[in-house]
Design a protein around this motif. Structure first.
Motif, short mmCIF file in Angstrom:
data_model
loop_
_atom_site.label_atom_id
_atom_site.label_comp_id
_atom_site.label_asym_id
_atom_site.label_seq_id
_atom_site.Cartn_x
_atom_site.Cartn_y
_atom_site.Cartn_z
N SER A 291 -3.27 1.24 -4.20
CA SER A 291 -3.93 0.21 -3.41
C SER A 291 -3.17 -1.10 -3.47
O SER A 291 -2.51 -1.42 -4.45
CB SER A 291 -5.34 0.00 -3.96
OG SER A 291 -5.96 -1.09 -3.31
N SER A 292 -3.32 -1.87 -2.42
CA SER A 292 -2.77 -3.23 -2.37
C SER A 292 -3.63 -4.18 -3.19
O SER A 292 -3.25 -5.31 -3.43
CB SER A 292 -2.75 -3.72 -0.92
OG SER A 292 -4.07 -3.81 -0.43
N ASP B 186 -5.87 -1.93 2.78
CA ASP B 186 -5.72 -0.48 2.61
C ASP B 186 -6.21 0.24 3.87
O ASP B 186 -5.54 1.13 4.40
CB ASP B 186 -6.51 0.01 1.39
CG ASP B 186 -5.91 -0.50 0.07
OD1 ASP B 186 -4.80 -1.07 0.08
OD2 ASP B 186 -6.57 -0.32 -0.96
N LYS C 153 -9.26 -3.79 -0.07
CA LYS C 153 -9.78 -2.66 0.72
C LYS C 153 -9.48 -2.87 2.21
O LYS C 153 -9.23 -1.92 2.94
CB LYS C 153 -11.28 -2.50 0.50
CG LYS C 153 -11.62 -1.87 -0.82
CD LYS C 153 -13.10 -1.60 -0.94
CE LYS C 153 -13.37 -0.95 -2.29
NZ LYS C 153 -14.75 -0.54 -2.45
N VAL D 283 0.86 -1.18 0.00
CA VAL D 283 0.00 0.00 0.00
C VAL D 283 0.89 1.23 0.00
O VAL D 283 1.76 1.36 0.86
CB VAL D 283 -0.91 0.04 1.25
CG1 VAL D 283 -1.80 1.27 1.23
CG2 VAL D 283 -1.74 -1.22 1.36
N ILE E 25 -4.80 7.05 -0.01
CA ILE E 25 -4.15 5.91 -0.66
C ILE E 25 -3.65 6.37 -2.02
O ILE E 25 -4.43 6.85 -2.83
CB ILE E 25 -5.13 4.72 -0.82
CG1 ILE E 25 -5.69 4.26 0.52
CG2 ILE E 25 -4.49 3.58 -1.59
CD1 ILE E 25 -4.72 3.57 1.42
N GLU F 67 5.10 3.61 2.39
CA GLU F 67 4.66 2.36 1.79
C GLU F 67 4.72 1.29 2.86
O GLU F 67 5.65 1.25 3.67
CB GLU F 67 5.55 1.96 0.61
CG GLU F 67 5.03 0.69 -0.08
CD GLU F 67 5.83 0.31 -1.30
OE1 GLU F 67 5.32 0.52 -2.42
OE2 GLU F 67 6.95 -0.21 -1.15
N THR G 247 -3.86 -0.17 6.81
CA THR G 247 -2.65 0.64 6.66
C THR G 247 -2.93 2.08 7.08
O THR G 247 -2.14 2.69 7.82
CB THR G 247 -2.15 0.61 5.20
OG1 THR G 247 -1.96 -0.76 4.82
CG2 THR G 247 -0.84 1.36 5.04
N LEU H 51 0.86 5.18 0.54
CA LEU H 51 -0.01 6.07 1.30
C LEU H 51 0.66 7.43 1.46
O LEU H 51 1.88 7.50 1.62
CB LEU H 51 -0.22 5.43 2.68
CG LEU H 51 -1.06 6.12 3.72
CD1 LEU H 51 -2.54 6.00 3.35
CD2 LEU H 51 -0.84 5.47 5.08
#
Length: 86
Positions: free
Chosen positions: A44-45, A51, A48, A24, A41, A80, A54, A26
């Motif tokens: 995104s990874s 995310d 949800k 992620v 964000i 990150e 994180t 950020l």
């Protein structure tokens, strides 16, 4: 960032069950007092759940604020975090 002020990242149960992993990216807005006042964000990874986890972790951290002319000021910081099942 002062890691001692951050919550320890805990892998969300739903993400573990679904075997979700990823990185992620950020951005957090750090106030002059070092607290996080906003976050977004950047990448995104793909999950949800990860995310949100994180954002929660880094929102609890205390950061060293940016400075301009020796005065603390609000600034965006890029971070990150990688969630890995291994």
């Amino acid at each position: 960032m002062d890691k001692q002020t951050c919550e320890k990242p805990v892998y969300p149960k739903a993400a573990l069950i679904n075997e979700e992993a990823g990185a992620v990216a950020l951005s957090v807005l750090v106030a002059p007092d070092g607290n996080v006042v906003d976050s977004k964000i950047e990448k995104s990874s793909g999950s949800k759940t990860l995310d949100k986890a994180t954002v929660k972790v880094f929102s609890s951290c205390k950061f060293k604020p940016g400075t301009k002319d020796g005065k603390a000021q609000q600034a965006w910081v890029k971070l990150e975090y990688v969630w890995s099942l291994s």
